[in-house]
Design a protein around this motif. Structure first.
Motif, PDB file in Angstrom:
ATOM      1  N   PRO A 173      -4.433   8.691   2.786  1.00  0.00           N
ATOM      2  CA  PRO A 173      -4.988   8.128   1.551  1.00  0.00           C
ATOM      3  C   PRO A 173      -4.039   7.105   0.915  1.00  0.00           C
ATOM      4  CG  PRO A 173      -5.167  10.530   1.568  1.00  0.00           C
ATOM      5  CD  PRO A 173      -4.299  10.164   2.725  1.00  0.00           C
ATOM      6  N   VAL A 174      -4.636   6.070   0.318  1.00  0.00           N
ATOM      7  CA  VAL A 174      -3.855   5.061  -0.400  1.00  0.00           C
ATOM      8  C   VAL A 174      -3.731   5.506  -1.860  1.00  0.00           C
ATOM      9  CG1 VAL A 174      -3.752   2.658  -1.152  1.00  0.00           C
ATOM     10  CG2 VAL A 174      -4.645   3.232   1.128  1.00  0.00           C
ATOM     11  N   ARG A 175      -2.508   5.781  -2.266  1.00  0.00           N
ATOM     12  CA  ARG A 175      -2.266   6.243  -3.629  1.00  0.00           C
ATOM     13  C   ARG A 175      -2.260   5.090  -4.619  1.00  0.00           C
ATOM     14  NH1 ARG A 175       3.270   9.381  -4.732  1.00  0.00           N
ATOM     15  NH2 ARG A 175       2.276  10.794  -3.210  1.00  0.00           N
ATOM     16  N   GLU A 176      -1.791   3.925  -4.177  1.00  0.00           N
ATOM     17  CA  GLU A 176      -1.606   2.800  -5.103  1.00  0.00           C
ATOM     18  C   GLU A 176      -1.563   1.498  -4.316  1.00  0.00           C
ATOM     19  OE1 GLU A 176       1.819   1.262  -8.324  1.00  0.00           O
ATOM     20  OE2 GLU A 176       2.005   3.225  -7.343  1.00  0.00           O
ATOM     21  N   VAL A 177      -2.044   0.437  -4.934  1.00  0.00           N
ATOM     22  CA  VAL A 177      -1.901  -0.919  -4.393  1.00  0.00           C
ATOM     23  C   VAL A 177      -1.121  -1.744  -5.405  1.00  0.00           C
ATOM     24  CG1 VAL A 177      -3.068  -3.033  -3.650  1.00  0.00           C
ATOM     25  CG2 VAL A 177      -4.072  -0.788  -3.106  1.00  0.00           C
TER      26      VAL A 177
ATOM     27  N   GLY B 117      -5.980  -5.195  -1.399  1.00  0.00           N
ATOM     28  CA  GLY B 117      -5.759  -3.932  -0.699  1.00  0.00           C
ATOM     29  C   GLY B 117      -6.817  -3.689   0.361  1.00  0.00           C
ATOM     30  N   GLN B 118      -8.077  -4.011   0.018  1.00  0.00           N
ATOM     31  CA  GLN B 118      -9.162  -3.839   0.979  1.00  0.00           C
ATOM     32  C   GLN B 118      -9.040  -4.831   2.126  1.00  0.00           C
ATOM     33  OE1 GLN B 118     -11.558  -1.291   0.746  1.00  0.00           O
ATOM     34  NE2 GLN B 118     -11.738  -1.954   2.892  1.00  0.00           N
ATOM     35  N   ARG B 119      -8.613  -6.066   1.820  1.00  0.00           N
ATOM     36  CA  ARG B 119      -8.414  -7.070   2.871  1.00  0.00           C
ATOM     37  C   ARG B 119      -7.387  -6.577   3.890  1.00  0.00           C
ATOM     38  NH1 ARG B 119      -8.243 -12.864   3.236  1.00  0.00           N
ATOM     39  NH2 ARG B 119     -10.088 -12.811   1.902  1.00  0.00           N
ATOM     40  N   VAL B 120      -6.298  -6.009   3.408  1.00  0.00           N
ATOM     41  CA  VAL B 120      -5.260  -5.498   4.319  1.00  0.00           C
ATOM     42  C   VAL B 120      -5.787  -4.320   5.127  1.00  0.00           C
ATOM     43  CG1 VAL B 120      -3.013  -4.345   4.407  1.00  0.00           C
ATOM     44  CG2 VAL B 120      -3.336  -6.344   2.933  1.00  0.00           C
ATOM     45  N   ALA B 121      -6.491  -3.398   4.475  1.00  0.00           N
ATOM     46  CA  ALA B 121      -7.044  -2.242   5.195  1.00  0.00           C
ATOM     47  C   ALA B 121      -8.001  -2.687   6.294  1.00  0.00           C
ATOM     48  CB  ALA B 121      -7.745  -1.311   4.208  1.00  0.00           C
TER      49      ALA B 121
ATOM     50  N   LEU C 157       0.851  -1.189   0.000  1.00  0.00           N
ATOM     51  CA  LEU C 157       0.000   0.000   0.000  1.00  0.00           C
ATOM     52  C   LEU C 157       0.885   1.236   0.000  1.00  0.00           C
ATOM     53  CD1 LEU C 157      -2.676  -0.983   2.691  1.00  0.00           C
ATOM     54  CD2 LEU C 157      -2.665  -1.497   0.239  1.00  0.00           C
ATOM     55  N   VAL C 158       0.731   2.058  -1.016  1.00  0.00           N
ATOM     56  CA  VAL C 158       1.472   3.323  -1.090  1.00  0.00           C
ATOM     57  C   VAL C 158       0.616   4.397  -0.428  1.00  0.00           C
ATOM     58  CG1 VAL C 158       2.560   5.017  -2.596  1.00  0.00           C
ATOM     59  CG2 VAL C 158       2.569   2.584  -3.231  1.00  0.00           C
ATOM     60  N   LEU C 159       1.111   4.956   0.683  1.00  0.00           N
ATOM     61  CA  LEU C 159       0.359   5.951   1.450  1.00  0.00           C
ATOM     62  C   LEU C 159       0.923   7.343   1.235  1.00  0.00           C
ATOM     63  CD1 LEU C 159      -0.107   4.246   4.952  1.00  0.00           C
ATOM     64  CD2 LEU C 159      -1.546   4.052   2.909  1.00  0.00           C
ATOM     65  N   GLU C 160       0.035   8.308   1.203  1.00  0.00           N
ATOM     66  CA  GLU C 160       0.458   9.715   1.122  1.00  0.00           C
ATOM     67  C   GLU C 160       0.722  10.221   2.537  1.00  0.00           C
ATOM     68  OE1 GLU C 160      -2.496  11.822  -1.050  1.00  0.00           O
ATOM     69  OE2 GLU C 160      -2.182  10.678  -2.909  1.00  0.00           O
TER      70      GLU C 160
ATOM     71  N   ALA D 298      -5.940 -15.950  -5.360  1.00  0.00           N
ATOM     72  CA  ALA D 298      -6.733 -15.594  -6.541  1.00  0.00           C
ATOM     73  C   ALA D 298      -7.327 -14.188  -6.486  1.00  0.00           C
ATOM     74  CB  ALA D 298      -7.849 -16.619  -6.728  1.00  0.00           C
ATOM     75  N   LEU D 299      -7.301 -13.520  -5.321  1.00  0.00           N
ATOM     76  CA  LEU D 299      -7.904 -12.189  -5.214  1.00  0.00           C
ATOM     77  C   LEU D 299      -7.171 -11.183  -6.102  1.00  0.00           C
ATOM     78  CD1 LEU D 299      -8.518 -11.862  -1.362  1.00  0.00           C
ATOM     79  CD2 LEU D 299     -10.254 -12.148  -3.143  1.00  0.00           C
ATOM     80  N   ASP D 300      -7.930 -10.212  -6.644  1.00  0.00           N
ATOM     81  CA  ASP D 300      -7.277  -9.170  -7.437  1.00  0.00           C
ATOM     82  C   ASP D 300      -6.677  -8.112  -6.523  1.00  0.00           C
ATOM     83  OD1 ASP D 300      -9.340  -7.408  -6.623  1.00  0.00           O
ATOM     84  OD2 ASP D 300     -10.513  -7.771  -8.437  1.00  0.00           O
ATOM     85  N   ASP D 301      -5.953  -7.167  -7.115  1.00  0.00           N
ATOM     86  CA  ASP D 301      -5.202  -6.189  -6.327  1.00  0.00           C
ATOM     87  C   ASP D 301      -6.111  -5.348  -5.434  1.00  0.00           C
ATOM     88  OD1 ASP D 301      -3.182  -7.221  -7.833  1.00  0.00           O
ATOM     89  OD2 ASP D 301      -2.458  -5.313  -8.628  1.00  0.00           O
TER      90      ASP D 301
END
Length: 464
Positions: free
Chosen positions: A374-378, A357-361, A295-298, A350-353
């Motif tokens: 804010p998450v800039r990128e997963v 990302g939501q699972r980790v959050a 997770l890329v965070l600002e 099998a989960l998509d990106d």
């Protein structure tokens, strides 16, 4: 001209062996499937910094001459960093490495009382059961409290099996402190447990990159994007390697083949095929996969901690690291790396990106440390061979494969994947140097010397 040695894989073990072999005058060809050295200990660019495939540290238990070589190759870029992590136990955060004052103020009272009781009753648990397991070794040594609250639930997440189904070898090679006294010794002044580690500026992959580059400077031929097709064996001796690169099939002749590939992969590549029993044994050696979610965070930092450990079963993450603490990075942005052990093809794999990302959050909310920016990128990376799984009875399968490989002249397997060992990078580098040191001046491989090294490697215990 020195012996012709083909090294398969350019992680720390392969790159280290290529460097040492080239240093000793061998004709080295280094073949790596990826586009750069490093393997699972490599690095890649993300959000203006280089991040690793998981959380990696170079521990100071490194063999002195290997450390001296890395210092020469990396110079001031080989940084010394303090360890500053924490473990979530019973809804509280406990500092890791363990510190006396932090334990007194943060350890849940029920866990502290239970651990103290278990320490006092340790002499009553000395009788070994008829069937030894991972769970049994730890419960007998550390007591039920620490096992119930940390070691056993963490084991279920990491290896995907019940602790009673794991071999006792897993406990002996993965858990360095297996008694209350050993845990206490870590807290005492002068403990040998280091609270610092080495880390190269520019990412952990710099270790393999520096070794491979120096091997090339010394004359080695490093070929990337090279997928191994076959290891040819004639009259009981490895004689050549075939591989595909840039859409073309190629073949190189060898006096020796040094492999760091997963054992099952190596066995499948050998031509003619090994005996059925060897192939069945190799297929029975299981590895745990890993999905890495970045997770890329600002934000400048997520927390002051470089790593967080989660034994709780309701959190899928086993470890969360923040690479910026290790090697630095640009202002105003940071990256989190969440490790999710799994099996290839299962629901997590099998989960998509976006879903990962939501699972980790969601996991971080459950753990009480929600994302604060804010998450800039997963970004996601998948490792099919993250850890060996020491299921009960694996020893016989490994011995069958290891004995067969050892009987093929000119073929050597070593490294984490090659020896099916859950080892640290400093162990893998020691294997690389040992392999090169066993190739004597006249081009023969000294199997007696290698056997001596193997007894040392078999005593390796993971530094946590």
């Amino acid at each position: 001209m020195g012996p012709r040695v083909v090294v398969l894989g350019a992680g720390p073990a392969g790159a280290g062996a290529a460097y040492r072999l080239a240093q000793d005058g061998a004709q080295v060809i280094l073949l790596e499937r990826g586009e750069a050295p490093g393997g699972a200990a490599g690095s890649f660019a993300l959000a203006g910094m280089r991040v690793d495939y998981g959380s990696h540290r170079l521990h100071p238990q490194l063999v002195p001459r290997i450390l001296a070589d890395l210092r020469r190759l990396l110079g001031e870029d080989l940084l010394s960093r303090p360890r500053h992590g924490r473990i979530r136990l019973g809804g509280r955060w406990v500092g890791f490495p363990l510190r006396p004052l932090n334990l007194l103020t943060h350890l849940p009272p029920s866990l502290a009382l239970g651990a103290a009781r278990d320490a006092l009753t340790a002499p009553l648990r000395r009788v070994r059961p008829a069937r030894e397991t991972f769970a049994g070794v730890l419960e007998r040594g550390l007591g039920p409290t620490l096992c119930r609250d940390f070691y056993l639930p963490y084991a279920r997440k990491v290896w995907g099996l019940e602790p009673e189904d794991l071999s006792p070898v897993q406990a002996r090679r993965r858990v360095s402190a297996r008694s209350p006294l050993a845990l206490l010794a870590r807290l005492l002044p002068g403990s040998s447990r280091s609270r610092a580690f080495y880390y190269p500026r520019g990412g952990y992959g710099r270790i393999s990159e520096a070794l491979a580059a120096e091997a090339q400077r010394l004359g080695a031929d490093a070929r990337y994007g090279a997928a191994i097709s076959a290891v040819e064996v004639q009259a009981g001796r490895a004689v050549a390697v075939r591989f595909s690169q840039a859409g073309q099939e190629r073949r190189v002749v060898a006096d020796h083949v040094f492999s760091t590939l997963p054992l099952a992969t190596l066995v499948r590549a050998v031509e003619p095929a090994p005996p059925d029993a060897v192939r069945r044994a190799a297929a029975s050696l299981e590895t745990r996969a890993m999905v890495l979610v970045y997770l890329v965070l600002e934000a400048e930092r997520f927390t002051p901690y470089d790593a967080h450990y989660f034994p709780e079963p309701d959190v899928a993450i086993t470890r969360l690291s923040e690479p910026k603490h290790y090697g630095g990075g640009p202002a105003g942005v940071t990256v989190l790396c969440a490790e999710l052990p799994c099996a290839v093809g299962d629901g997590v794999w099998a989960l998509d990106d976006a879903a990962l990302g939501q699972r980790v959050a969601d996991d971080l909310i459950r753990a009480g440390i929600p994302l604060n920016a804010p998450v800039r990128e997963v970004a996601v990376r998948r490792l099919p061979h993250a850890y060996p799984i020491y299921r009960m009875g694996f020893e016989a399968h490994f011995a069958t494969v290891d004995t067969w490989v050892g009987g093929v002249e000119g073929l050597l397997t070593f490294g984490r994947q090659g020896l099916f060992a859950h080892d640290n990078a400093h162990h893998a580098l020691a294997m690389a140097y040992g392999a090169a040191d066993s190739l004597v001046a006249d081009g023969r491989f000294d199997r007696a010397r290698w056997a001596t090294f193997r007894t040392i490697f078999d005593r390796h215990v993971v530094v946590d």
